[in-house]
Motif scaffolding. Structure first.
Motif, PDB file in Angstrom:
ATOM      1  N   THR A  21       0.777  -1.373   0.151  1.00 15.34           N
ATOM      2  CA  THR A  21       0.189  -0.138  -0.141  1.00 15.34           C
ATOM      3  C   THR A  21       0.876   1.211  -0.199  1.00 15.34           C
ATOM      4  O   THR A  21       0.542   2.218  -0.581  1.00 15.34           O
ATOM      5  N   THR A  22       2.053   1.234   0.892  1.00  9.04           N
ATOM      6  CA  THR A  22       2.886   2.365   0.703  1.00  9.04           C
ATOM      7  C   THR A  22       4.104   2.073   1.660  1.00  9.04           C
ATOM      8  O   THR A  22       4.021   1.162   2.482  1.00  9.04           O
ATOM      9  N   SER A  23       5.168   2.983   1.459  1.00  6.50           N
ATOM     10  CA  SER A  23       6.172   2.733   2.179  1.00  6.50           C
ATOM     11  C   SER A  23       6.507   3.450   3.510  1.00  6.50           C
ATOM     12  O   SER A  23       7.553   3.646   3.913  1.00  6.50           O
ATOM     13  N   LEU A  24       5.350   4.235   3.586  1.00  5.35           N
ATOM     14  CA  LEU A  24       5.322   4.718   4.971  1.00  5.35           C
ATOM     15  C   LEU A  24       5.406   3.986   6.314  1.00  5.35           C
ATOM     16  O   LEU A  24       4.654   2.910   6.430  1.00  5.35           O
ATOM     17  N   VAL A  25       6.331   4.222   7.122  1.00  4.35           N
ATOM     18  CA  VAL A  25       6.348   3.454   8.408  1.00  4.35           C
ATOM     19  C   VAL A  25       5.898   4.439   9.362  1.00  4.35           C
ATOM     20  O   VAL A  25       6.444   5.499   9.831  1.00  4.35           O
ATOM     21  N   LEU A  26       5.281   3.937  10.253  1.00  2.97           N
ATOM     22  CA  LEU A  26       4.749   4.500  11.619  1.00  2.97           C
ATOM     23  C   LEU A  26       5.293   4.075  12.696  1.00  2.97           C
ATOM     24  O   LEU A  26       4.947   2.735  12.737  1.00  2.97           O
ATOM     25  N   GLU A  27       5.880   4.575  13.632  1.00  2.00           N
ATOM     26  CA  GLU A  27       6.626   4.010  14.591  1.00  2.00           C
ATOM     27  C   GLU A  27       6.041   5.131  15.941  1.00  2.00           C
ATOM     28  O   GLU A  27       6.118   5.928  16.035  1.00  2.00           O
ATOM     29  N   ARG A  28       6.166   4.214  16.867  1.00  2.00           N
ATOM     30  CA  ARG A  28       5.889   4.894  18.144  1.00  2.00           C
ATOM     31  C   ARG A  28       7.259   4.615  19.095  1.00  2.00           C
ATOM     32  O   ARG A  28       8.113   3.880  18.659  1.00  2.00           O
ATOM     33  N   SER A  29       7.562   5.542  19.889  1.00  2.00           N
ATOM     34  CA  SER A  29       8.971   5.605  20.636  1.00  2.00           C
ATOM     35  C   SER A  29       8.480   5.391  22.065  1.00  2.00           C
ATOM     36  O   SER A  29       7.545   5.640  22.758  1.00  2.00           O
ATOM     37  N   LEU A  30       9.393   5.044  22.989  1.00  2.00           N
ATOM     38  CA  LEU A  30       9.476   4.871  24.244  1.00  2.00           C
ATOM     39  C   LEU A  30      10.434   5.960  24.970  1.00  2.00           C
ATOM     40  O   LEU A  30      11.522   5.829  24.742  1.00  2.00           O
ATOM     41  N   ASN A  31       9.962   6.483  25.985  1.00  2.00           N
ATOM     42  CA  ASN A  31      10.736   7.375  26.860  1.00  2.00           C
ATOM     43  C   ASN A  31      10.426   7.058  28.181  1.00  2.00           C
ATOM     44  O   ASN A  31       9.543   7.508  29.032  1.00  2.00           O
ATOM     45  N   ARG A  32      11.190   6.276  28.908  1.00  2.00           N
ATOM     46  CA  ARG A  32      10.760   5.659  30.370  1.00  2.00           C
ATOM     47  C   ARG A  32      12.103   5.656  31.056  1.00  2.00           C
ATOM     48  O   ARG A  32      13.040   5.038  30.483  1.00  2.00           O
ATOM     49  N   VAL A  33      11.890   6.245  32.176  1.00  2.00           N
ATOM     50  CA  VAL A  33      12.841   5.891  33.397  1.00  2.00           C
ATOM     51  C   VAL A  33      12.524   5.398  34.547  1.00  2.00           C
ATOM     52  O   VAL A  33      11.167   5.544  34.730  1.00  2.00           O
ATOM     53  N   HIS A  34      13.193   4.522  35.278  1.00  2.00           N
ATOM     54  CA  HIS A  34      13.154   3.961  36.468  1.00  2.00           C
ATOM     55  C   HIS A  34      14.078   4.221  37.329  1.00  2.00           C
ATOM     56  O   HIS A  34      15.350   3.816  37.001  1.00  2.00           O
ATOM     57  N   LEU A  35      14.183   4.806  38.422  1.00  2.00           N
ATOM     58  CA  LEU A  35      14.989   5.225  39.391  1.00  2.00           C
ATOM     59  C   LEU A  35      14.611   4.414  40.834  1.00  2.00           C
ATOM     60  O   LEU A  35      13.349   4.850  41.305  1.00  2.00           O
ATOM     61  N   LEU A  36      15.638   4.004  41.413  1.00  2.22           N
ATOM     62  CA  LEU A  36      15.497   3.661  43.006  1.00  2.22           C
ATOM     63  C   LEU A  36      16.620   4.412  43.544  1.00  2.22           C
ATOM     64  O   LEU A  36      17.690   4.186  43.293  1.00  2.22           O
ATOM     65  N   GLY A  37      16.143   5.209  44.640  1.00  2.30           N
ATOM     66  CA  GLY A  37      17.470   5.892  45.627  1.00  2.30           C
ATOM     67  C   GLY A  37      16.582   6.668  46.734  1.00  2.30           C
ATOM     68  O   GLY A  37      15.591   6.443  47.221  1.00  2.30           O
ATOM     69  N   ARG A  38      17.751   7.472  46.941  1.00  3.98           N
ATOM     70  CA  ARG A  38      17.310   8.467  48.235  1.00  3.98           C
ATOM     71  C   ARG A  38      17.062  10.022  47.923  1.00  3.98           C
ATOM     72  O   ARG A  38      17.758  10.416  47.086  1.00  3.98           O
ATOM     73  N   VAL A  39      16.096  10.458  48.559  1.00  8.06           N
ATOM     74  CA  VAL A  39      15.856  11.789  48.303  1.00  8.06           C
ATOM     75  C   VAL A  39      16.843  12.692  48.935  1.00  8.06           C
ATOM     76  O   VAL A  39      17.273  12.716  49.974  1.00  8.06           O
ATOM     77  N   GLY A  40      17.420  13.702  48.338  1.00  7.34           N
ATOM     78  CA  GLY A  40      18.498  14.628  48.553  1.00  7.34           C
ATOM     79  C   GLY A  40      18.092  15.843  49.376  1.00  7.34           C
ATOM     80  O   GLY A  40      19.094  16.430  50.127  1.00  7.34           O
ATOM     81  N   GLN A  41      16.918  16.272  48.938  1.00  6.44           N
ATOM     82  CA  GLN A  41      16.511  17.504  49.747  1.00  6.44           C
ATOM     83  C   GLN A  41      14.762  17.417  49.643  1.00  6.44           C
ATOM     84  O   GLN A  41      14.221  16.882  49.178  1.00  6.44           O
ATOM     85  N   ASP A  42      14.367  18.141  50.821  1.00  2.67           N
ATOM     86  CA  ASP A  42      12.818  18.419  50.828  1.00  2.67           C
ATOM     87  C   ASP A  42      12.488  18.951  49.743  1.00  2.67           C
ATOM     88  O   ASP A  42      12.799  19.801  48.851  1.00  2.67           O
ATOM     89  N   PRO A  43      11.085  18.470  49.146  1.00  5.59           N
ATOM     90  CA  PRO A  43      10.437  19.055  47.866  1.00  5.59           C
ATOM     91  C   PRO A  43      10.089  20.652  48.041  1.00  5.59           C
ATOM     92  O   PRO A  43       9.879  21.030  49.194  1.00  5.59           O
ATOM     93  N   VAL A  44      10.229  21.038  47.003  1.00  7.17           N
ATOM     94  CA  VAL A  44       9.976  22.863  46.686  1.00  7.17           C
ATOM     95  C   VAL A  44       8.927  22.543  45.912  1.00  7.17           C
ATOM     96  O   VAL A  44       8.892  22.105  44.645  1.00  7.17           O
TER      97      VAL A  44
END
Length: 148
Positions: A21-44
């Motif tokens: 039908t066509t040479s068009l390629v539809l792609e989805r992408s992924l931007n994911r981050v997983h972090l495990l750690g300790r908080v360095g400062q109280d939130p603002v």
């Protein structure tokens, strides 16, 4: 742990149209981050006029490795590197919970996406900033409870 096979998940992110039908390629992408750690400062909680409020805090993650070829662990064999991450929470419910309950020293797991941006500092110099936009935060421990 995984509910769906990996191939099923990957098929959701990549779609190819038929070659006939066509040479068009539809792609989805992924931007994911997983972090495990300790908080360095109280939130603002910040709110710039005309923009949505945001809760901001820092999170430290540690990378540890053994130096040398020794099979037996010795005190001087382990090296460590700490990386600091700037966390921003925009989602209204999560933003308020993060501001109220995230505290310096708390151990958290978070999921989100990485964002690269620019800003002007106080001296009108353009700076680059890397931020993690949090979508989900899981509280693993509270520093005050650990000390008891």
């Amino acid at each position: 742990m995984f509910r769906r096979p990996v191939l099923q998940v990957l098929r959701q992110f990549v779609r190819h149209e038929s070659e006939t039908t066509t040479s068009l390629v539809l792609e989805r992408s992924l931007n994911r981050v997983h972090l495990l750690g300790r908080v360095g400062q109280d939130p603002v909680l910040r709110q710039v006029e005309g923009k949505n409020p945001v809760t901001i805090f820092s999170l430290a993650t540690n990378e540890m490795w053994r130096s040398g070829d020794s099979e037996v662990y010795q005190l001087g064999d382990v090296s460590q590197k700490t990386t600091w991450h700037r966390i921003s929470v925009f989602r209204p419910g999560l933003r308020d919970v993060a501001y109220q309950y995230v505290k310096k020293g708390s151990r958290i797991y978070l999921e989100g996406k990485i964002d690269y941006g620019e800003y002007m500092d106080k001296n009108n110099v353009r700076r680059q900033a890397t931020t993690i936009i949090a979508d989900n935060i899981i509280f693993l421990s509270d520093q005050t409870k650990e000390k008891e």
